[in-house]
Design a protein around this motif. Structure first.
Motif, mmCIF file in Angstrom:
data_model
loop_
_atom_site.group_PDB
_atom_site.id
_atom_site.type_symbol
_atom_site.label_atom_id
_atom_site.label_comp_id
_atom_site.label_asym_id
_atom_site.label_seq_id
_atom_site.Cartn_x
_atom_site.Cartn_y
_atom_site.Cartn_z
ATOM 1 N N CYS A 13 20.122 8.744 -20.387
ATOM 2 C CA CYS A 13 19.874 7.541 -19.591
ATOM 3 C C CYS A 13 18.560 6.876 -19.989
ATOM 4 C CB CYS A 13 19.890 7.859 -18.102
ATOM 5 S SG CYS A 13 18.871 9.232 -17.598
ATOM 6 N N GLU A 14 18.398 5.651 -19.523
ATOM 7 C CA GLU A 14 17.182 4.889 -19.784
ATOM 8 C C GLU A 14 16.095 5.204 -18.767
ATOM 9 O OE1 GLU A 14 17.847 0.645 -20.420
ATOM 10 O OE2 GLU A 14 19.934 1.109 -20.876
ATOM 11 N N GLU A 15 16.490 5.389 -17.509
ATOM 12 C CA GLU A 15 15.543 5.637 -16.416
ATOM 13 C C GLU A 15 15.927 6.917 -15.674
ATOM 14 O OE1 GLU A 15 14.454 2.157 -14.004
ATOM 15 O OE2 GLU A 15 15.809 1.028 -15.323
ATOM 16 N N PRO A 16 15.523 8.084 -16.188
ATOM 17 C CA PRO A 16 15.937 9.359 -15.580
ATOM 18 C C PRO A 16 15.634 9.483 -14.091
ATOM 19 C CG PRO A 16 14.885 9.749 -17.690
ATOM 20 C CD PRO A 16 14.705 8.298 -17.382
ATOM 21 N N GLU A 17 14.481 9.023 -13.665
ATOM 22 C CA GLU A 17 14.118 9.170 -12.256
ATOM 23 C C GLU A 17 15.073 8.381 -11.362
ATOM 24 O OE1 GLU A 17 11.901 8.123 -14.658
ATOM 25 O OE2 GLU A 17 10.992 10.098 -14.956
ATOM 26 N N ARG A 18 15.393 7.175 -11.772
ATOM 27 C CA ARG A 18 16.302 6.314 -10.995
ATOM 28 C C ARG A 18 17.699 6.916 -10.918
ATOM 29 N NH1 ARG A 18 19.035 0.958 -12.884
ATOM 30 N NH2 ARG A 18 19.676 0.054 -10.914
ATOM 31 N N VAL A 19 18.212 7.402 -12.040
ATOM 32 C CA VAL A 19 19.557 7.967 -12.067
ATOM 33 C C VAL A 19 19.586 9.286 -11.287
ATOM 34 C CG1 VAL A 19 21.486 8.670 -13.528
ATOM 35 C CG2 VAL A 19 19.992 6.831 -14.276
ATOM 36 N N LEU A 27 25.355 13.271 -3.921
ATOM 37 C CA LEU A 27 25.863 14.632 -3.757
ATOM 38 C C LEU A 27 25.143 15.473 -2.709
ATOM 39 C CD1 LEU A 27 26.343 15.441 -7.540
ATOM 40 C CD2 LEU A 27 28.085 14.705 -5.897
ATOM 41 N N GLY A 28 24.055 14.944 -2.138
ATOM 42 C CA GLY A 28 23.283 15.757 -1.197
ATOM 43 C C GLY A 28 22.488 16.838 -1.905
ATOM 44 N N TYR A 29 22.189 16.607 -3.187
ATOM 45 C CA TYR A 29 21.389 17.539 -3.980
ATOM 46 C C TYR A 29 19.905 17.262 -3.742
ATOM 47 C CZ TYR A 29 25.088 19.460 -7.075
ATOM 48 O OH TYR A 29 26.157 20.132 -7.593
ATOM 49 N N GLU A 30 19.059 18.158 -4.245
ATOM 50 C CA GLU A 30 17.612 18.007 -4.154
ATOM 51 C C GLU A 30 17.037 17.765 -5.539
ATOM 52 O OE1 GLU A 30 16.437 21.689 -2.354
ATOM 53 O OE2 GLU A 30 17.232 21.103 -0.394
ATOM 54 N N ARG A 31 15.975 16.944 -5.593
ATOM 55 C CA ARG A 31 15.305 16.674 -6.875
ATOM 56 C C ARG A 31 14.626 17.932 -7.369
ATOM 57 N NH1 ARG A 31 13.723 11.461 -8.479
ATOM 58 N NH2 ARG A 31 12.912 12.511 -10.302
ATOM 59 N N ASN A 32 14.672 18.122 -8.677
ATOM 60 C CA ASN A 32 14.048 19.264 -9.333
ATOM 61 C C ASN A 32 13.559 18.757 -10.683
ATOM 62 O OD1 ASN A 32 14.711 21.711 -11.422
ATOM 63 N ND2 ASN A 32 13.825 22.457 -9.507
ATOM 64 N N GLY A 33 12.353 18.190 -10.726
ATOM 65 C CA GLY A 33 11.857 17.599 -11.958
ATOM 66 C C GLY A 33 12.747 16.456 -12.380
#
Length: 121
Positions: A13-19, A27-33
């Motif tokens: 992707c172009e913008e990893p944080e946004r995606v 999905l109700g997932y949590e951010r991990n880096g």
């Protein structure tokens, strides 16, 4: 006998944080880096890596978000449409509804915030 391996699904992707933020919300997932993890530990980790090129063709692999499991007919379509509305508010794009055809139940084709195809199934 082969052992069962855990998998990670990686998105170019172009913008990893946004995606990553989009998919965590979906999905109700949590951010991990640069990734998202299932807090229950059951689902695969999603990882988002920056690449220099833009997406140019349809994905050969896609994610099905299972929101209509066990539902049929208009009840299933209503569940798909409801989730579609939630995801549009997060930046997704509705592509088309594929109606049940005697072999497959209805599903709704969408795109995430960078145009990656996925289905509400």
């Amino acid at each position: 006998m082969a052992s069962i391996k855990k998998i990670q699904v990686t998105f170019d992707c172009e913008e990893p944080e946004r995606v990553a933020e989009f998919w965590c919300e979906v999905l109700g997932y949590e951010r991990n880096g640069s990734g998202c993890i299932d807090p229950s530990g059951i689902g695969p980790r999603l990882y988002f890596q920056r690449v220099p090129e833009n997406k140019v063709v349809k994905n050969r692999l896609h994610i099905d978000v299972r929101v209509g499991t066990g539902l049929v007919g208009e009840e299933r379509v209503a569940a798909l449409e409801s989730e579609c509305a939630r995801l549009i508010a997060l930046g997704a794009v509705r592509v088309r509804l594929l109606r049940a055809d005697g072999y497959n139940e209805s599903c709704l084709v969408m795109q995430d915030v960078e145009g990656n195809e996925f289905c509400l199934d």
